[in-house]
Every structure is written in C-alpha cells, then in structure tokens.
Write a protein that holds these residues in place. Structure first.
Motif, PDB file in Angstrom:
ATOM      1  N   ASP A  15       0.822  -1.207   0.000  1.00  0.00           N
ATOM      2  CA  ASP A  15       0.000   0.000   0.000  1.00  0.00           C
ATOM      3  C   ASP A  15       0.860   1.262   0.000  1.00  0.00           C
ATOM      4  O   ASP A  15       0.532   2.249  -0.673  1.00  0.00           O
ATOM      5  CB  ASP A  15      -0.959   0.007   1.196  1.00  0.00           C
ATOM      6  N   ILE A  16       1.952   1.245   0.731  1.00  0.00           N
ATOM      7  CA  ILE A  16       2.858   2.394   0.764  1.00  0.00           C
ATOM      8  C   ILE A  16       3.493   2.616  -0.611  1.00  0.00           C
ATOM      9  O   ILE A  16       3.583   3.752  -1.088  1.00  0.00           O
ATOM     10  CB  ILE A  16       3.935   2.210   1.855  1.00  0.00           C
ATOM     11  N   ILE A  17       3.909   1.544  -1.249  1.00  0.00           N
ATOM     12  CA  ILE A  17       4.510   1.645  -2.584  1.00  0.00           C
ATOM     13  C   ILE A  17       3.496   2.231  -3.567  1.00  0.00           C
ATOM     14  O   ILE A  17       3.821   3.120  -4.361  1.00  0.00           O
ATOM     15  CB  ILE A  17       5.026   0.275  -3.065  1.00  0.00           C
ATOM     16  N   VAL A  18       2.263   1.753  -3.519  1.00  0.00           N
ATOM     17  CA  VAL A  18       1.207   2.268  -4.400  1.00  0.00           C
ATOM     18  C   VAL A  18       0.970   3.752  -4.127  1.00  0.00           C
ATOM     19  O   VAL A  18       0.825   4.552  -5.057  1.00  0.00           O
ATOM     20  CB  VAL A  18      -0.096   1.453  -4.230  1.00  0.00           C
ATOM     21  N   GLU A  19       0.949   4.132  -2.861  1.00  0.00           N
ATOM     22  CA  GLU A  19       0.717   5.540  -2.494  1.00  0.00           C
ATOM     23  C   GLU A  19       1.850   6.434  -2.989  1.00  0.00           C
ATOM     24  O   GLU A  19       1.604   7.501  -3.554  1.00  0.00           O
ATOM     25  CB  GLU A  19       0.553   5.679  -0.977  1.00  0.00           C
ATOM     26  N   VAL A  20       3.089   6.017  -2.789  1.00  0.00           N
ATOM     27  CA  VAL A  20       4.240   6.799  -3.252  1.00  0.00           C
ATOM     28  C   VAL A  20       4.164   6.981  -4.763  1.00  0.00           C
ATOM     29  O   VAL A  20       4.366   8.079  -5.292  1.00  0.00           O
ATOM     30  CB  VAL A  20       5.567   6.129  -2.821  1.00  0.00           C
ATOM     31  N   ASN A  21       3.839   5.918  -5.469  1.00  0.00           N
ATOM     32  CA  ASN A  21       3.737   5.979  -6.925  1.00  0.00           C
ATOM     33  C   ASN A  21       2.586   6.879  -7.370  1.00  0.00           C
ATOM     34  O   ASN A  21       2.718   7.641  -8.331  1.00  0.00           O
ATOM     35  CB  ASN A  21       3.584   4.568  -7.495  1.00  0.00           C
ATOM     36  N   SER A  22       1.462   6.819  -6.669  1.00  0.00           N
ATOM     37  CA  SER A  22       0.306   7.634  -7.050  1.00  0.00           C
ATOM     38  C   SER A  22       0.565   9.125  -6.845  1.00  0.00           C
ATOM     39  O   SER A  22      -0.104   9.964  -7.444  1.00  0.00           O
ATOM     40  CB  SER A  22      -0.934   7.207  -6.269  1.00  0.00           C
ATOM     41  N   GLN A  23       1.556   9.464  -6.037  1.00  0.00           N
ATOM     42  CA  GLN A  23       1.924  10.866  -5.804  1.00  0.00           C
ATOM     43  C   GLN A  23       2.908  11.381  -6.855  1.00  0.00           C
ATOM     44  O   GLN A  23       3.386  12.496  -6.754  1.00  0.00           O
ATOM     45  CB  GLN A  23       2.499  11.038  -4.402  1.00  0.00           C
ATOM     46  N   GLY A  24       3.208  10.537  -7.848  1.00  0.00           N
ATOM     47  CA  GLY A  24       4.047  10.977  -8.954  1.00  0.00           C
ATOM     48  C   GLY A  24       5.490  10.532  -8.910  1.00  0.00           C
ATOM     49  O   GLY A  24       6.277  10.917  -9.770  1.00  0.00           O
ATOM     50  N   THR A  25       5.860   9.718  -7.944  1.00  0.00           N
ATOM     51  CA  THR A  25       7.234   9.238  -7.848  1.00  0.00           C
ATOM     52  C   THR A  25       7.343   7.882  -8.539  1.00  0.00           C
ATOM     53  O   THR A  25       6.571   6.967  -8.256  1.00  0.00           O
ATOM     54  CB  THR A  25       7.660   9.085  -6.374  1.00  0.00           C
ATOM     55  N   SER A  26       8.291   7.765  -9.457  1.00  0.00           N
ATOM     56  CA  SER A  26       8.533   6.475 -10.102  1.00  0.00           C
ATOM     57  C   SER A  26       9.134   5.520  -9.084  1.00  0.00           C
ATOM     58  O   SER A  26       9.942   5.922  -8.250  1.00  0.00           O
ATOM     59  CB  SER A  26       9.489   6.623 -11.276  1.00  0.00           C
ATOM     60  N   VAL A  27       8.755   4.257  -9.171  1.00  0.00           N
ATOM     61  CA  VAL A  27       9.232   3.252  -8.229  1.00  0.00           C
ATOM     62  C   VAL A  27       9.819   2.084  -9.020  1.00  0.00           C
ATOM     63  O   VAL A  27       9.169   1.541  -9.907  1.00  0.00           O
ATOM     64  CB  VAL A  27       8.085   2.734  -7.327  1.00  0.00           C
TER      65      VAL A  27
END
Length: 96
Positions: A15-27
């Motif tokens: 969930d944290i990875i999805v949230e970070v990505n949804s904020q515009g950060t490539s993962v």
C-alpha cells in the motif's frame, strides 16, 4: 522489501509503494513475490538466472499462463524453467 515479513506487513508495504507511486514518484521494485509485484506494476520484467526472459504490462504478465506456472505456483507441468517454453522470446531491446 517483503522477504521474511508477515502477510499483514507485506500488505502495508504494498500500500505504501502504491501511495508513493500515485503521488508521482517512479518506483523501481525488485521483488521475489511476483504476485504482489505484478499486481501493482505498470510494467514488469521477469528475470531468470540474471537475464530478462519476458517483459510487458504487469497485468498481462500476471495473467500469462507460463508466468503463473513458473513463478506463481499455479497449474503444473513437467517443465522446469521458463526457457523450456516454446514461445520463449528474449527482448531485442536488451544487449546480450
């Protein structure tokens, strides 16, 4: 990031990875839990013995019967690795 963690913690990390990505950060996620990784990936790369053997959209890889057999433990057969698959195609975009 999920190796050796309890399933509930793995869910939280996902969930944290999805949230970070949804904020515009490539993962860039390197994960052996293929089901979890492909379920959230825009693009996935499947590696075997240090080589990329298949790539594509995460959802397509997750639905691929060969990926399910070799990496997700679904189905069964007498093939032992991805190279036994007759449709094996190494991406031409990558150098040898």
């Amino acid at each position: 990031p999920s190796l050796g963690l309890a399933p509930l913690i793995v869910e939280q990390i996902r969930d944290i990875i999805v949230e970070v990505n949804s904020q515009g950060t490539s993962v860039l996620l390197v994960e052996q839990n293929a089901n979890m990784a492909l379920s959230i990936a825009d693009v996935g790369y499947v590696m075997e013995t240090g080589r990329i053997v298949k790539d594509g959209p995460g959802a397509e890889l997750l639905a691929d019967a060969d990926i399910q057999e070799f990496y997700l433990g679904v189905g069964g057969g007498d093939r032992t690795n991805f190279r036994d698959v007759k449709t094996y195609r190494r991406s031409t975009r990558w150098s040898a």
